[in-house]
Design an enzyme around this catalytic site. Structure first.
Site, mmCIF file in Angstrom:
data_model
loop_
_atom_site.group_PDB
_atom_site.id
_atom_site.type_symbol
_atom_site.label_atom_id
_atom_site.label_comp_id
_atom_site.label_asym_id
_atom_site.label_seq_id
_atom_site.Cartn_x
_atom_site.Cartn_y
_atom_site.Cartn_z
ATOM 1 N N ASP A 151 48.487 17.152 40.028
ATOM 2 C CA ASP A 151 48.178 15.914 39.296
ATOM 3 C C ASP A 151 48.587 14.673 40.083
ATOM 4 O OD1 ASP A 151 47.178 14.453 37.205
ATOM 5 O OD2 ASP A 151 48.955 14.663 35.937
ATOM 6 N N ARG A 184 45.850 8.299 40.748
ATOM 7 C CA ARG A 184 46.835 7.226 40.930
ATOM 8 C C ARG A 184 47.145 7.009 42.413
ATOM 9 N NH1 ARG A 184 50.742 9.695 36.601
ATOM 10 N NH2 ARG A 184 49.156 11.333 36.763
ATOM 11 N N ARG A 201 38.725 6.975 43.285
ATOM 12 C CA ARG A 201 39.464 8.171 42.856
ATOM 13 C C ARG A 201 39.080 9.412 43.653
ATOM 14 N NH1 ARG A 201 42.077 8.212 37.915
ATOM 15 N NH2 ARG A 201 41.594 10.424 37.747
ATOM 16 N N SER A 229 40.383 21.395 34.796
ATOM 17 C CA SER A 229 40.597 21.969 33.464
ATOM 18 C C SER A 229 39.304 21.929 32.649
ATOM 19 C CB SER A 229 41.698 21.195 32.734
ATOM 20 O OG SER A 229 41.197 19.964 32.246
ATOM 21 N N GLU A 281 39.008 20.526 30.063
ATOM 22 C CA GLU A 281 38.938 19.176 29.474
ATOM 23 C C GLU A 281 38.521 18.120 30.502
ATOM 24 O OE1 GLU A 281 41.679 21.287 28.802
ATOM 25 O OE2 GLU A 281 40.617 21.815 26.960
ATOM 26 N N ASN A 282 38.563 18.474 31.783
ATOM 27 C CA ASN A 282 38.254 17.476 32.812
ATOM 28 C C ASN A 282 36.770 17.072 32.845
ATOM 29 O OD1 ASN A 282 40.797 18.683 35.126
ATOM 30 N ND2 ASN A 282 40.886 16.900 33.772
ATOM 31 N N ARG A 304 54.986 20.381 38.354
ATOM 32 C CA ARG A 304 54.014 19.328 38.042
ATOM 33 C C ARG A 304 54.444 18.021 38.679
ATOM 34 N NH1 ARG A 304 50.214 18.124 32.863
ATOM 35 N NH2 ARG A 304 49.031 16.470 33.875
ATOM 36 N N ARG A 355 54.010 17.687 30.959
ATOM 37 C CA ARG A 355 53.280 18.496 29.969
ATOM 38 C C ARG A 355 52.484 19.574 30.694
ATOM 39 N NH1 ARG A 355 51.014 13.131 29.264
ATOM 40 N NH2 ARG A 355 49.292 12.869 30.723
ATOM 41 N N SER A 411 49.268 20.480 29.771
ATOM 42 C CA SER A 411 47.832 20.159 29.783
ATOM 43 C C SER A 411 46.959 21.425 29.791
ATOM 44 C CB SER A 411 47.480 19.259 30.977
ATOM 45 O OG SER A 411 48.216 18.052 30.915
ATOM 46 N N GLU A 443 60.063 28.497 34.198
ATOM 47 C CA GLU A 443 60.918 27.330 34.413
ATOM 48 C C GLU A 443 60.015 26.176 34.842
ATOM 49 O OE1 GLU A 443 64.196 27.244 33.896
ATOM 50 O OE2 GLU A 443 64.177 29.357 33.299
#
Ligand code: IPE
Ligand code: IPE
Ligand code: MG
Length: 243
Positions: free
Chosen positions: A24, A28, A37, A69, A71-72, A191, A197, A199, A210
């Site tokens: 991730d 950014r 992007r 994902s 959702e992407n 992450r 999270r 995701s 962990e």
């Protein structure tokens, strides 16, 4: 043994068997530089190859990268198109790992991907299926909820055929119907980018994993950062519900 292992990790460190990486922060990373992007995604894709080789040197046996994902698809079409184009390239480059005794597997719903991509995925999986140095798992159009739904459907079909009594459904049976069949559960989830999270990443397989979070954006995440995560993991006390 990798150079960096000497610096940050010593021989007593407990290396996780299966590491999951939520790649991730590409967007950014690009934004910070005033770039589109998609250039962040290109940089992130390069990094995944570096970290794969390093994980193998450290002694990790399975590494799963969350690349796209379920959702992407909500993202703007030009970004999704750019990511899909990158996968095509990735898959040609991932072929290099075939020379390095690395087995490659894909998890996720492939049916929504282009036929060309699906063909490349099947061929690289076939060509690397007997390799044993490490297994590299790429999660593409992957969602943990989608995966469980897919497994439930397969089991329900057996019940419908009369081949299975619902009372006999076990956790092992559910596991055997996940995309990760024969892949052990996650020990460590890394992450980058500051989000804390899952995701929808491997929600079943991460039940006792962990977690390691860092603010570093994925394209900037280096071998040394991977070692820091392994070191942190090694210092955790895993109890699995016991004492
Ligand atoms: C992760 O980077 C790559 C994918 C989800 C495909 P992002 O694109 O989510 O980067 P940020 O979170 O916007 O920085
Ligand atoms: C998770 O990152 C998916 C991948 C890295 C492939 P996202 O950027 O999609 O996650 P959210 O939207 O911040 O939860
Ligand atoms: Mg993101």
């Amino acid at each position: 043994m990798a150079e960096t292992k000497k610096m940050i990790l010593d021989d007593n460190v407990a290396v996780p068997v299966h590491v999951g990486v939520i790649m991730d922060g590409n967007g950014r990373w690009a934004k910070k530089r005033g770039l589109p992007r998609k250039l962040g995604h290109r940089e992130g894709a390069k990094n995944f190859r570096t970290i794969t080789r390093h994980a193998k040197a450290v002694g990790v046996q399975y590494i799963t990268f969350y690349a796209f994902s379920t959702e992407n698809w909500k993202r703007p079409k030009d970004e999704v198109d750019a990511i899909m184009e990158l996968f095509e390239k990735y898959l040609d480059e991932v072929r290099d790992f075939v020379e390095e005794n690395i087995r490659i597997r894909f998890i996720g719903d492939r049916s929504a991907l282009s036929e060309n991509l699906q063909r490349k995925m099947a061929s690289v999986e076939e060509d690397s299926k007997d390799f044993t140095a490490m297994t590299l798992v790429l999660a593409i159009n992957y969602g943990g909820r989608d995966e469980i739904c897919h497994a439930v459907k397969a089991i329900a079909r057996k019940v419908k055929e009369g081949a299975l009594d619902p009372e006999d459904i076990t956790q092992d049976m559910i596991e055997a119907n996940l995309y990760t069949e024969e892949i052990p559960p996650l020990d460590l989830v890394i992450r980058p980018s500051g989000e804390q999270r899952l995701s929808n990443f491997m929600i079943w397989q991460a039940a006792y994993a962990e977690f390691y979070y860092t603010n570093i954006l994925w394209p900037d995440f280096k071998n040394e950062d991977f070692d820091r995560a392994v070191l942190a993991y090694s210092e955790r006390n895993r109890r699995f519900g016991g004492v």
